[in-house]
Design a protein around this motif. Structure first.
Motif, PDB file in Angstrom:
ATOM      1  N   ARG A  12       0.839  -1.202   0.000  1.00  0.00           N
ATOM      2  CA  ARG A  12       0.000   0.000   0.000  1.00  0.00           C
ATOM      3  C   ARG A  12       0.880   1.261   0.000  1.00  0.00           C
ATOM      4  O   ARG A  12       0.713   2.157  -0.833  1.00  0.00           O
ATOM      5  CB  ARG A  12      -0.911  -0.011   1.227  1.00  0.00           C
ATOM      6  CG  ARG A  12      -2.028   1.030   1.177  1.00  0.00           C
ATOM      7  CD  ARG A  12      -2.647   1.267   2.548  1.00  0.00           C
ATOM      8  NE  ARG A  12      -1.676   1.770   3.532  1.00  0.00           N
ATOM      9  CZ  ARG A  12      -1.270   3.031   3.618  1.00  0.00           C
ATOM     10  NH1 ARG A  12      -1.720   3.938   2.758  1.00  0.00           N
ATOM     11  NH2 ARG A  12      -0.389   3.395   4.534  1.00  0.00           N
ATOM     12  N   ALA A  13       1.862   1.253   0.938  1.00  0.00           N
ATOM     13  CA  ALA A  13       2.695   2.447   1.097  1.00  0.00           C
ATOM     14  C   ALA A  13       3.524   2.751  -0.144  1.00  0.00           C
ATOM     15  O   ALA A  13       3.891   3.910  -0.390  1.00  0.00           O
ATOM     16  CB  ALA A  13       3.610   2.289   2.306  1.00  0.00           C
ATOM     17  N   SER A  14       3.796   1.700  -0.937  1.00  0.00           N
ATOM     18  CA  SER A  14       4.660   1.917  -2.102  1.00  0.00           C
ATOM     19  C   SER A  14       3.962   2.769  -3.162  1.00  0.00           C
ATOM     20  O   SER A  14       4.616   3.277  -4.060  1.00  0.00           O
ATOM     21  CB  SER A  14       5.112   0.576  -2.687  1.00  0.00           C
ATOM     22  OG  SER A  14       4.029  -0.083  -3.292  1.00  0.00           O
ATOM     23  N   PHE A  15       2.635   2.875  -3.057  1.00  0.00           N
ATOM     24  CA  PHE A  15       1.912   3.706  -4.027  1.00  0.00           C
ATOM     25  C   PHE A  15       1.617   5.107  -3.495  1.00  0.00           C
ATOM     26  O   PHE A  15       0.924   5.878  -4.114  1.00  0.00           O
ATOM     27  CB  PHE A  15       0.601   3.016  -4.433  1.00  0.00           C
ATOM     28  CG  PHE A  15       0.825   1.738  -5.177  1.00  0.00           C
ATOM     29  CD1 PHE A  15       1.337   1.757  -6.479  1.00  0.00           C
ATOM     30  CD2 PHE A  15       0.551   0.519  -4.585  1.00  0.00           C
ATOM     31  CE1 PHE A  15       1.544   0.580  -7.162  1.00  0.00           C
ATOM     32  CE2 PHE A  15       0.757  -0.657  -5.273  1.00  0.00           C
ATOM     33  CZ  PHE A  15       1.262  -0.636  -6.560  1.00  0.00           C
ATOM     34  N   TYR A  16       2.096   5.418  -2.278  1.00  0.00           N
ATOM     35  CA  TYR A  16       1.786   6.714  -1.668  1.00  0.00           C
ATOM     36  C   TYR A  16       3.064   7.494  -1.382  1.00  0.00           C
ATOM     37  O   TYR A  16       4.132   6.903  -1.170  1.00  0.00           O
ATOM     38  CB  TYR A  16       1.025   6.514  -0.353  1.00  0.00           C
ATOM     39  CG  TYR A  16      -0.414   6.120  -0.561  1.00  0.00           C
ATOM     40  CD1 TYR A  16      -1.419   7.092  -0.577  1.00  0.00           C
ATOM     41  CD2 TYR A  16      -0.756   4.790  -0.743  1.00  0.00           C
ATOM     42  CE1 TYR A  16      -2.743   6.727  -0.778  1.00  0.00           C
ATOM     43  CE2 TYR A  16      -2.066   4.415  -0.944  1.00  0.00           C
ATOM     44  CZ  TYR A  16      -3.065   5.388  -0.961  1.00  0.00           C
ATOM     45  OH  TYR A  16      -4.353   5.031  -1.158  1.00  0.00           O
TER      46      TYR A  16
ATOM     47  N   VAL B  54       0.401   8.367  -5.345  1.00  0.00           N
ATOM     48  CA  VAL B  54       1.228   8.823  -6.462  1.00  0.00           C
ATOM     49  C   VAL B  54       1.363   7.764  -7.549  1.00  0.00           C
ATOM     50  O   VAL B  54       2.186   7.888  -8.449  1.00  0.00           O
ATOM     51  CB  VAL B  54       2.634   9.243  -5.985  1.00  0.00           C
ATOM     52  CG1 VAL B  54       2.550  10.507  -5.145  1.00  0.00           C
ATOM     53  CG2 VAL B  54       3.297   8.114  -5.233  1.00  0.00           C
ATOM     54  N   GLY B  55       0.606   6.668  -7.442  1.00  0.00           N
ATOM     55  CA  GLY B  55       0.670   5.610  -8.463  1.00  0.00           C
ATOM     56  C   GLY B  55       2.024   4.951  -8.496  1.00  0.00           C
ATOM     57  O   GLY B  55       2.584   4.601  -7.462  1.00  0.00           O
ATOM     58  N   MET B  56       2.603   4.816  -9.699  1.00  0.00           N
ATOM     59  CA  MET B  56       3.866   4.094  -9.864  1.00  0.00           C
ATOM     60  C   MET B  56       5.081   4.996  -9.653  1.00  0.00           C
ATOM     61  O   MET B  56       6.211   4.552  -9.857  1.00  0.00           O
ATOM     62  CB  MET B  56       3.936   3.482 -11.272  1.00  0.00           C
ATOM     63  CG  MET B  56       2.889   2.427 -11.565  1.00  0.00           C
ATOM     64  SD  MET B  56       2.999   1.017 -10.447  1.00  0.00           S
ATOM     65  CE  MET B  56       4.457   0.226 -11.078  1.00  0.00           C
ATOM     66  N   ASP B  57       4.859   6.242  -9.257  1.00  0.00           N
ATOM     67  CA  ASP B  57       5.958   7.199  -9.150  1.00  0.00           C
ATOM     68  C   ASP B  57       7.118   6.700  -8.299  1.00  0.00           C
ATOM     69  O   ASP B  57       8.285   6.845  -8.669  1.00  0.00           O
ATOM     70  CB  ASP B  57       5.458   8.540  -8.584  1.00  0.00           C
ATOM     71  CG  ASP B  57       4.786   9.360  -9.675  1.00  0.00           C
ATOM     72  OD1 ASP B  57       4.670   8.805 -10.802  1.00  0.00           O
ATOM     73  OD2 ASP B  57       4.387  10.497  -9.399  1.00  0.00           O
ATOM     74  N   ASN B  58       6.786   6.093  -7.144  1.00  0.00           N
ATOM     75  CA  ASN B  58       7.842   5.592  -6.256  1.00  0.00           C
ATOM     76  C   ASN B  58       8.720   4.573  -6.970  1.00  0.00           C
ATOM     77  O   ASN B  58       9.944   4.563  -6.821  1.00  0.00           O
ATOM     78  CB  ASN B  58       7.238   4.950  -5.015  1.00  0.00           C
ATOM     79  CG  ASN B  58       6.736   6.002  -4.033  1.00  0.00           C
ATOM     80  OD1 ASN B  58       7.293   7.102  -3.975  1.00  0.00           O
ATOM     81  ND2 ASN B  58       5.692   5.669  -3.291  1.00  0.00           N
ATOM     82  N   TYR B  59       8.062   3.683  -7.745  1.00  0.00           N
ATOM     83  CA  TYR B  59       8.808   2.638  -8.463  1.00  0.00           C
ATOM     84  C   TYR B  59       9.701   3.262  -9.525  1.00  0.00           C
ATOM     85  O   TYR B  59      10.868   2.893  -9.668  1.00  0.00           O
ATOM     86  CB  TYR B  59       7.842   1.631  -9.097  1.00  0.00           C
ATOM     87  CG  TYR B  59       7.159   0.758  -8.074  1.00  0.00           C
ATOM     88  CD1 TYR B  59       7.782  -0.403  -7.626  1.00  0.00           C
ATOM     89  CD2 TYR B  59       5.917   1.097  -7.546  1.00  0.00           C
ATOM     90  CE1 TYR B  59       7.178  -1.202  -6.674  1.00  0.00           C
ATOM     91  CE2 TYR B  59       5.306   0.303  -6.606  1.00  0.00           C
ATOM     92  CZ  TYR B  59       5.935  -0.848  -6.172  1.00  0.00           C
ATOM     93  OH  TYR B  59       5.347  -1.627  -5.234  1.00  0.00           O
ATOM     94  N   ILE B  60       9.108   4.211 -10.268  1.00  0.00           N
ATOM     95  CA  ILE B  60       9.874   4.837 -11.356  1.00  0.00           C
ATOM     96  C   ILE B  60      11.071   5.595 -10.778  1.00  0.00           C
ATOM     97  O   ILE B  60      12.203   5.450 -11.256  1.00  0.00           O
ATOM     98  CB  ILE B  60       8.967   5.780 -12.185  1.00  0.00           C
ATOM     99  CG1 ILE B  60       7.892   4.933 -12.882  1.00  0.00           C
ATOM    100  CG2 ILE B  60       9.768   6.570 -13.211  1.00  0.00           C
ATOM    101  CD1 ILE B  60       6.688   5.715 -13.369  1.00  0.00           C
TER     102      ILE B  60
END
Lengths: 366, 293
Positions: free
Chosen positions: B36-40, B52-58
């Motif tokens: 959950r937190a990975s998308f915020y 923020v959607g996939m922003d953290n991953y990108i």
């Protein structure tokens, strides 16, 4: 092909446990020798010493005329068939058979040729690509044999190779091993605890007990002229009957009411009379001129098809004996039968040492 | 077919409660939270979060520092797995051949197993200390000025050495039992077929050890990736600076030092997927590789 000879071979394990107590034996060129004895008699140890898998404490082992005591197993030019086959589980049948040849630097085509010939001989040609786990027990046994014969070694060593097979397959493989060995003419040493296997396979039998050779001879010799009570009881099923004989001054007596018409001079005080179950004759009347006459009180009769085993006691209270009778015996428990045995069927042993005593035939008296 | 029946159908669930609650509390819940937190994008002080959607991953994947850490982690893992496996295999083969006092010999080799990773790190910290460490002195004899915590390569070297040392006993135990389960008669058949002991080892014993080796390879990769946290933390004294660290350490560092909960969660989700893949490979391969009948 080679002569294998053992001179006073001993094996002492740590803790002074003597497994083999001085065995001397010569296996002639192309001969099939079977080492037989109960478990723990040292037969496997002896075989493993010939193979080089076990160190020889003292004595010498010669293969083809040279002493091999310190020679690596791979350099002894022998092949061994193990009880659990010991196939390499990660190699195909072909590679299992070729492995020993590859390591000896043999030419690729020659290996392929030898493996093919052996596989055809053993009827495993269609399984060459399979792994051992995809084979049945009998097929694995054949692969193990194949691995031995492709090497064309000086000698085959067999360590109870048939014990893991079912009864029917065992009889079949027994015959095949015998045929194969005869056609190849390779000197063989075979270990088994199964006396039937020993009797049928051997050119000569070596009966071992407690690390000591009890007797060496052809199967028939060993069966008909056992040199000790151990051999007499180990070879033959049901086992030989043993009856105590006492010295009553002027003659030897088996038991009250039974006649033993044998007279001989010996300084031995206690004797054991041995008679094989099939060597008794059930007489029609109580009178008999045979060397041994006795009465049997029947306690049970076992019918095993082609023959019957009559169990009972000698007289009313004597030792137990078994009589083997052809066909179906119509006797019932409680019945008393008259038994006789001819002189040449009797075996006499010194009760103390268990050794066979020679009795001169002329001394049988009427 | 006879069916096993419980009088109350709740009983089996009741018996599973301890296990299930542990899995739920310590694995499923945190894992879910991480996903959950990975998308915020979390407020550092916990006042709020923004999707923020996939922003953290990108952000994570395109970050050069992350890629450097990933690269180091890969090298570290390969080095640790390779050396801890090969050294322990060598020790196991030698210990298997020992005839006298074999059990005490084996016990000595397994001893290190009882040392916790941070303690192993502390031991190394002293042995490799820049001023007092005896191994540093030894290295100086060969002209190598070992500077733990200062020179990146030296730090990586000490980290790997400590991690390898700590893992050898585990591998050793498994290899030894693997060696002992190779049937004696197969070894003997090989002794008759092949004179060279080395060749025998590589052509017969080693392939039969393959299932053990493969299992250990997975265990060692997992170890190097995750369980070395304690060693690394002690060796760099919780101050990475320019020292090399592994991905797991970076997850911790970014979350609890950098207060970047979202980015760190995205990193841990990536690691979760990695473990997931490793586990699948392990199950697939192990079933296929077992040779024994």
């Amino acid at each position: 092909m080679a002569v294998i000879s053992l001179q006073d071979v001993r094996k002492v394990y740590a803790g002074n446990v003597e497994a083999v107590k001085g065995v001397s034996l010569t296996i002639e060129n192309g001969e099939f020798i079977v080492l037989v004895g109960p478990s723990g008699c040292g037969k496997s140890t002896l075989l493993r010493m010939v193979a080089g898998l076990e160190e020889i404490t003292s004595g010498t082992v010669q293969i083809g005329g040279s002493v091999v005591n310190k020679v690596e197993p791979a350099d002894r030019d022998i092949a061994m068939v193990f009880q659990n086959y010991a196939l390499y589980p990660h190699m195909s049948v072909y590679d299992n058979m070729a492995y020993g040849l590859k390591n000896r630097g043999m030419d690729r085509d020659e290996i392929a040729n030898r493996v093919r010939i052996a596989a055809n001989k053993l009827e495993i040609a269609e399984y060459l690509d399979r792994k051992p786990r995809a084979l049945s027990g009998g097929q694995r046994q054949r692969v193990a044999m194949g691995r031995a014969i492709v090497r064309e070694p000086k000698a085959f060593l067999f360590d109870e190779p048939l014990s893991n097979l079912d009864a029917k397959l065992r009889v079949q493989m027994r015959l095949e091993i015998k045929k194969l060995q005869k056609s190849l003419g390779t000197t063989s040493l075979y270990v088994t605890h199964d006396q039937l296997e020993a009797m049928t396979l051997a050119d000569r039998l070596v009966v071992l007990n407690g690390g000591v050779v009890e007797q060496i001879g052809t199967p028939i010799e060993v069966y008909e002229k056992p040199q000790s009570t151990f051999v007499a009881s180990f070879i033959g099923s049901p086992a030989m009957n043993f009856l105590p004989v006492t010295n009553v001054g002027t003659h030897w007596r088996l038991q009250q009411g039974s006649g033993l018409r044998v007279h001989f001079d010996t300084d031995v005080n206690e004797l054991t009379l041995g008679v094989r179950p099939e060597d008794f004759t059930i007489a029609n009347g109580p009178q008999s001129d045979e060397a041994l006459s006795a009465s049997l009180l029947v306690s049970a009769v076992e019918l095993v098809g082609a023959e019957s085993f009559v169990h009972g006691t000698l007289g009313e209270t004597g030792p137990e004996i078994i009589v083997r009778v052809h066909g179906k015996a119509g006797y019932v428990a409680g019945e008393t039968l008259a038994l006789t045995a001819s002189y040449e069927k009797l075996h006499f042993f010194d009760t103390k040492t268990g050794k066979c005593l020679k009795v001169s035939p002329s001394r049988a008296i009427a | 077919m006879k069916r096993v029946q419980f009088r109350h159908s709740l009983l089996p669930y009741f018996l599973l409660i301890p296990q299930l609650s542990i899995i739920g509390l310590f694995f499923l819940w945190p894992a879910g939270e991480a996903i959950r937190a990975s998308f915020y994008l979390e407020d550092p002080f916990g006042f709020g979060s923004t999707f923020v959607g996939m922003d953290n991953y990108i952000d994570t994947m395109s970050n050069a520092e992350y890629l450097n850490t990933a690269w180091f982690t890969l090298i570290f893992t390969v080095v640790v797995a390779f050396f801890s496996l090969s050294i322990s295999l060598l020790l196991a083969v030698k210990a298997d051949a020992v005839l006298h006092a074999r059990s005490s010999y084996r016990t000595l080799l397994m001893w290190v197993y009882a040392i916790a990773p941070p303690v192993a790190g502390l031991v190394s910290l002293m042995l490799f200390d820049q001023h007092l460490g005896p191994i540093t002195d030894l290295a100086a004899l060969f002209g190598w000025e070992l500077r733990l915590g200062v020179n990146g390569f030296d730090t990586a070297f000490v980290m790997s050495t400590t991690a390898i040392w700590k893992q050898i006993p585990v591998n050793f135990i498994f290899f030894l039992s693997g060696l002992q389960s190779v049937p004696k008669s197969i070894q003997e058949a090989a002794a008759i077929d092949c004179k060279s002991g080395t060749r025998r080892f590589w052509s017969v014993t080693f392939p039969l050890l393959a299932p053990t080796g493969f299992f250990l390879l997975i265990i060692n990769i997992t170890y190097a990736l995750f369980d070395t946290f304690g060693i690394i933390d002690v060796l760099i004294k919780s101050e990475p600076g320019n020292n090399p660290i592994t991905l797991v350490y970076k997850v911790y560092n970014d979350a609890f030092r950098g207060n970047d909960l979202g980015g760190s969660s995205a990193q841990s989700v990536v690691l979760m997927i990695l473990v997931f893949i490793l586990t699948i490979i392990q199950f697939r391969m192990i079933e296929r590789k077992v040779h024994y009948n």
